[in-house]
Structure formats: C-alpha cells, structure tokens
Motif scaffolding. Structure first.
Motif, PDB file in Angstrom:
ATOM      1  N   ALA A   4       0.852  -1.184   0.000  1.00 49.75           N
ATOM      2  CA  ALA A   4       0.000   0.000   0.000  1.00 49.75           C
ATOM      3  C   ALA A   4       0.890   1.237   0.000  1.00 49.75           C
ATOM      4  CB  ALA A   4      -0.917   0.004   1.233  1.00 49.75           C
ATOM      5  N   THR A   5       0.524   2.215  -0.788  1.00 42.78           N
ATOM      6  CA  THR A   5       1.279   3.470  -0.842  1.00 42.78           C
ATOM      7  C   THR A   5       0.346   4.637  -0.558  1.00 42.78           C
ATOM      8  OG1 THR A   5       0.934   3.668  -3.245  1.00 42.78           O
ATOM      9  CG2 THR A   5       2.960   2.571  -2.499  1.00 42.78           C
ATOM     10  N   LEU A   6       0.907   5.675   0.023  1.00 43.96           N
ATOM     11  CA  LEU A   6       0.183   6.914   0.289  1.00 43.96           C
ATOM     12  C   LEU A   6       0.959   8.044  -0.359  1.00 43.96           C
ATOM     13  CD1 LEU A   6      -2.031   8.583   1.652  1.00 43.96           C
ATOM     14  CD2 LEU A   6      -0.615   8.619   3.736  1.00 43.96           C
ATOM     15  N   ASP A   7       0.341   8.682  -1.345  1.00 43.77           N
ATOM     16  CA  ASP A   7       0.994   9.754  -2.097  1.00 43.77           C
ATOM     17  C   ASP A   7       2.351   9.296  -2.642  1.00 43.77           C
ATOM     18  OD1 ASP A   7      -1.169  11.404  -1.467  1.00 43.77           O
ATOM     19  OD2 ASP A   7      -0.232  12.072   0.391  1.00 43.77           O
ATOM     20  N   GLY A   8       2.409   8.051  -3.091  1.00 47.50           N
ATOM     21  CA  GLY A   8       3.611   7.516  -3.713  1.00 47.50           C
ATOM     22  C   GLY A   8       4.601   6.882  -2.764  1.00 47.50           C
ATOM     23  N   ALA A   9       4.428   7.049  -1.450  1.00 53.19           N
ATOM     24  CA  ALA A   9       5.349   6.482  -0.457  1.00 53.19           C
ATOM     25  C   ALA A   9       4.755   5.202   0.106  1.00 53.19           C
ATOM     26  CB  ALA A   9       5.609   7.477   0.670  1.00 53.19           C
ATOM     27  N   GLU A  10       5.566   4.125   0.145  1.00 54.56           N
ATOM     28  CA  GLU A  10       5.060   2.851   0.631  1.00 54.56           C
ATOM     29  C   GLU A  10       4.812   2.886   2.133  1.00 54.56           C
ATOM     30  OE1 GLU A  10       6.048  -1.953   0.454  1.00 54.56           O
ATOM     31  OE2 GLU A  10       7.153  -0.535  -0.812  1.00 54.56           O
ATOM     32  N   LEU A  11       3.668   2.338   2.544  1.00 52.68           N
ATOM     33  CA  LEU A  11       3.311   2.271   3.953  1.00 52.68           C
ATOM     34  C   LEU A  11       3.861   0.987   4.565  1.00 52.68           C
ATOM     35  CD1 LEU A  11      -0.427   3.374   3.625  1.00 52.68           C
ATOM     36  CD2 LEU A  11       1.446   4.753   4.548  1.00 52.68           C
ATOM     37  N   ASP A  12       4.406   1.079   5.758  1.00 53.54           N
ATOM     38  CA  ASP A  12       4.941  -0.083   6.477  1.00 53.54           C
ATOM     39  C   ASP A  12       3.819  -0.668   7.324  1.00 53.54           C
ATOM     40  OD1 ASP A  12       6.483  -1.989   7.694  1.00 53.54           O
ATOM     41  OD2 ASP A  12       7.461  -0.603   9.091  1.00 53.54           O
TER      42      ASP A  12
END
Length: 236
Positions: free
Chosen positions: A143-151
C-alpha cells in the motif's frame, strides 16, 4: 489445483488430511516439525499453509510470526486450542483463518477455498484499489500513500484493503471482526479500535483530525478520500 503445505506432527491426522485434500484435487506436501515446515514453505512457496500449533520443536504461533516476517502466503491454523484469547492472538499474529479440531476434511477444504478466493490465488491478478492518494495492491500486498510505501503489518493491510473495497461506505466493527479477523461470533471491539489507531498513525492522521478514516459514532468506520480531493463529500 492449489498447492498446499500441511504442517502437522500427529502422523494419523497428517496422513488422513493428506489423503483427503489430495482427493479433493489439491497438491499437498507435508512437514511434521516447525523448522522443516519453514524450510519447505520458503523453498516451495505453496499457495496456502495449514498449520498446527502444537509442534514438537517450536510453538506454531512462533512459526507463524517467522513466516509473516518473510512471506504473505495464506495460513490456516488448524488446532485443538479453542480458547478465544488464543484465537484472537493467532489471528492478530497474521493467520488468515482458524479452525478447531476435530473438524472434517470437507470443512477444511471449504476454508482453504474461501481463503484462496479472498487472496486472489485462483490465477487472477487482483485489481489495485485507489482512494485519493492511497493505492492498495492486493496481489503484491503493498500500500502506498501519495507515492510512499506504507509499512503495514499483515493485519493492518487486510483491514485497509477491506475498507478500501468498501470505500465511501460505513463498515461496522462486527463486519470487520468477521471478515478481517475471521471471528464470525463477535469479539472485542477493542481489537478493531487498536488496529484502526495504528493504521491512522501510519496514514498521518488522528481520530480527532481524520483524513481518510472517518468514525461514525455507534455505527462503524468509513474510508474515503480527503474532503479537499472530494468536494462533494460533507465533513464528518
């Protein structure tokens, strides 16, 4: 045909389940210890693991944590332990389903097919879900938020994915416990609340200042894109 790995130390149960699952069209490998099961899982990459908890060299819950550290392959825990707290702990540790012994081969087969359907393991590539700046890829379990992957932990990912599947709708805690935690008879709302809190933190929001996750008091929670990106949505 699904490729399964059965990790079970009881030879009678192992032989019976191997025969029954193969008769139902599955390709099944078997291990009788946790360490052998871990090695087989990493080498063969089965579609699903059926895991006993009472293994001779390591408790199955510890093996589950080890598997979840390196893999997202589905796991059904099959055990004689029927304590509710144990069930919740195992599901929180990353199990996809939990079945209590004694059970029939038909019951286990039905659960295998259900878990594989939910995970999209029947040869289809699940479509990635997008809600605002959120993108949830069920196939890659990322899952990514605004292009950054969520841990995200496995449970957090499953929770987010379920809510994204119902984007814009209010989902009750009872449904989340049933569909995400696989506890159809109910359970502690606190489990859902804690995971929602962790998920909000990773999304950079709070219950008091929500952006994606909106609590509807007395009803449940709704995942929707931020109001600035969805001007038709009224503030919650």
């Amino acid at each position: 045909m699904a490729h399964l790995l059965l990790i079970e130390d009881d030879p009678a149960i192992r032989t019976s389940l191997l025969r029954a699952l193969r008769e139902r069209g599955h390709a099944v490998a078997a291990s009788h210890t946790a360490m052998d099961g871990l090695q087989t899982a990493l080498a063969e990459r089965p579609d699903l693991i059926v895991l006993d908890l009472g293994l001779p060299d390591l408790d199955g819950r510890e093996l589950l944590r080890m598997l979840r550290a390196v893999s997202t392959m589905p796991v059904i825990v099959a055990t004689a332990r029927d304590d509710e707290q144990e069930i919740v702990r195992v599901l929180d540790a990353g199990a996809d389903d939990y079945i209590v012994k004694p059970f029939t081969a038909a019951q286990l087969d039905a659960r295998v097919r259900a878990v594989l359907r939910r995970g999209g393991a029947a040869g289809t590539d699940p479509v990635a879900l997008t809600v605002g700046g959120l993108r949830i890829d069920a196939g890659a379990r990322t899952a990514t938020l605004d292009g950054a992957e969520l841990d995200l932990t496995p449970r957090e990912f499953d929770l987010l994915h379920h809510l994204a599947n119902r984007a814009g709708q209010v989902v009750s805690k009872r449904e989340l416990l049933s569909e995400v935690w696989q506890i159809p008879y109910g359970g502690a709302d606190k489990t859902v609340d804690v995971h929602l809190s962790w998920l909000r933190r990773k999304l950079g929001e709070t219950a008091q200042e929500p952006r994606y996750l909106h609590t509807v008091r007395g009803v449940g929670v709704r995942l929707s894109q931020p109001a600035a990106e969805n001007p038709c949505e009224s503030a919650t």
